[in-house]
Scaffold this motif. Structure first.
Motif, short mmCIF file in Angstrom:
data_model
loop_
_atom_site.label_atom_id
_atom_site.label_comp_id
_atom_site.label_asym_id
_atom_site.label_seq_id
_atom_site.Cartn_x
_atom_site.Cartn_y
_atom_site.Cartn_z
N VAL A 3 0.85 -1.18 0.00
CA VAL A 3 0.00 0.00 0.00
C VAL A 3 0.89 1.23 0.00
CG1 VAL A 3 -1.81 1.26 1.20
CG2 VAL A 3 -1.78 -1.23 1.28
N ARG A 4 0.65 2.12 -0.94
CA ARG A 4 1.45 3.34 -1.03
C ARG A 4 0.52 4.53 -0.88
NH1 ARG A 4 6.43 1.64 -2.80
NH2 ARG A 4 6.46 -0.38 -3.83
N SER A 5 0.99 5.53 -0.15
CA SER A 5 0.09 6.62 0.22
C SER A 5 -0.19 7.59 -0.90
CB SER A 5 0.68 7.40 1.40
OG SER A 5 1.93 7.96 1.06
N ASN A 6 0.75 7.77 -1.84
CA ASN A 6 0.47 8.66 -2.96
C ASN A 6 1.38 8.34 -4.12
OD1 ASN A 6 2.92 10.40 -2.85
ND2 ASN A 6 2.10 10.95 -0.85
N ALA A 7 1.05 8.92 -5.27
CA ALA A 7 1.76 8.57 -6.50
C ALA A 7 3.10 9.26 -6.64
CB ALA A 7 0.88 8.92 -7.71
N SER A 8 3.51 10.03 -5.67
CA SER A 8 4.82 10.65 -5.75
C SER A 8 5.89 9.81 -5.09
CB SER A 8 4.78 12.04 -5.08
OG SER A 8 4.52 11.91 -3.70
N ASP A 9 5.49 8.67 -4.49
CA ASP A 9 6.48 7.77 -3.92
C ASP A 9 7.40 7.24 -5.00
OD1 ASP A 9 5.29 8.09 -1.49
OD2 ASP A 9 4.08 6.25 -1.64
N VAL A 91 -1.49 -1.32 -4.09
CA VAL A 91 -2.61 -0.39 -4.14
C VAL A 91 -2.04 1.00 -3.90
CG1 VAL A 91 -4.87 0.21 -3.22
CG2 VAL A 91 -4.15 -2.18 -3.27
N VAL A 92 -2.18 1.87 -4.88
CA VAL A 92 -1.51 3.16 -4.87
C VAL A 92 -2.55 4.28 -4.96
CG1 VAL A 92 0.21 4.62 -6.01
CG2 VAL A 92 0.47 2.12 -6.04
N ALA A 93 -2.42 5.26 -4.12
CA ALA A 93 -3.32 6.42 -4.16
C ALA A 93 -2.85 7.42 -5.20
CB ALA A 93 -3.39 7.08 -2.79
N GLN A 94 -3.76 7.84 -6.05
CA GLN A 94 -3.42 8.81 -7.07
C GLN A 94 -3.23 10.20 -6.46
OE1 GLN A 94 -7.22 8.27 -9.18
NE2 GLN A 94 -7.56 10.49 -8.97
N ARG A 95 -2.55 11.05 -7.21
CA ARG A 95 -2.42 12.45 -6.82
C ARG A 95 -3.46 13.25 -7.61
NH1 ARG A 95 1.24 15.85 -4.56
NH2 ARG A 95 2.78 14.19 -4.25
N GLY A 96 -4.36 13.92 -6.90
CA GLY A 96 -5.39 14.70 -7.56
C GLY A 96 -6.69 13.93 -7.69
N GLU A 97 -7.71 14.60 -8.22
CA GLU A 97 -9.03 14.02 -8.34
C GLU A 97 -9.37 13.70 -9.79
OE1 GLU A 97 -10.90 13.33 -5.74
OE2 GLU A 97 -9.46 14.19 -4.31
N GLY A 98 -10.18 12.66 -9.99
CA GLY A 98 -10.68 12.35 -11.31
C GLY A 98 -9.81 11.36 -12.07
#
Length: 250
Positions: A3-9, A91-98
């Motif tokens: 699990v990664r908190s955001n896409a800048s990792d 499972v990676v969280a994207q940066r931004g919406e949409g």
């Protein structure tokens, strides 16, 4: 699972694999998924259906050999999807919406930094409602990336269900038009302005409205093994619809 908190990792390449298959997904919450189906189905029914689609799409992705499987999702959905995804799925969280932000995040996260890495990864992102895709379509998308900068899988309604690349192109998904009948046209126009070569996967249909359910049900009646959870759900749905019709006629 990872699990990664955001896409800048740092790029999620701990597997060492050169092919990455990313599912664009949302957590199955009432009113948050497959919203165009709400015109004909209850929110509870739509959510149950989406769960089946997602589970079968994950199974399809895992059936490919020598491929890292991941999910890109909104940050608010990270923990819920991590629980659903099972082991060995990032499972990676994207940066931004949409969706545009999600797709941009896919390639920003998974494409290697060529200033530090010599190898090149082929990354393919596709929709979470795609269990009806033949596995060969995904395999051929990776092959297309061997000779093209990007690969696109068009839908019959002017959009696309799949896009792949070997590098991050931050402006490729910029602007509006995602989820509209001009989405593919806009993507190809931006690819042209970036001087990117484009290869195409086979054309398929999305699961967006009630007619798409009927089409998918007919397809899976012939081959339920392609998406067993979805096939069973659709069979039960059709049976319930017939019973409701008979009750009204009585």
């Amino acid at each position: 699972m990872t699990v990664r908190s955001n896409a800048s990792d740092a790029a999620g390449d701990s597997s060492g694999l050169d092919r990455v298959l990313v599912i664009m997904a949302k957590a199955p919450r009432l009113g948050a998924v497959k919203t165009r189906l709400a015109a004909s189905l209850s929110p509870e029914t739509v959510t149950d259906f989406y769960c089946c689609l997602l589970e079968d799409t994950l199974a399809l992705a895992r059936s490919l050999s020598d491929v890292e499987v991941a999910i890109m999702c909104p940050e608010s959905d990270l923990n819920e999807l991590a629980q659903l995804a099972g082991n060995e799925v990032s499972v990676v969280a994207q940066r931004g919406e949409g969706l545009a932000a999600g797709l941009t995040s896919v390639f920003a996260h998974f494409a290697p930094d060529h200033r530090r890495e010599a190898r090149q990864r082929r990354i393919v992102a596709f929709d979470s409602d795609s269990p009806h895709l033949p596995r060969s379509v995904l395999e051929e998308a990776f092959e297309t990336l061997a000779t093209h900068d990007i690969v696109v899988g068009p839908t019959h309604d002017g959009g696309y269900y799949l896009v792949g690349a070997k590098a991050s192109h931050p402006t490729l998904f910029a602007g509006d038009g995602m989820g509209t009948s001009s989405a593919l046209e806009r993507l190809l126009s931006r690819a042209g302005s970036l001087e990117l070569s484009v290869g195409f996967a086979d054309r398929f249909y999305d699961i967006d409205v009630a007619d798409d359910l009927s089409r998918l049900a007919e397809e899976l009646r012939m081959a339920p093994v392609k998406a067993p959870r979805t096939a069973k759900w659709l069979k039960d749905w059709e049976l319930a619809a017939k019973l409701r019709t008979r009750a009204v006629q009585l």
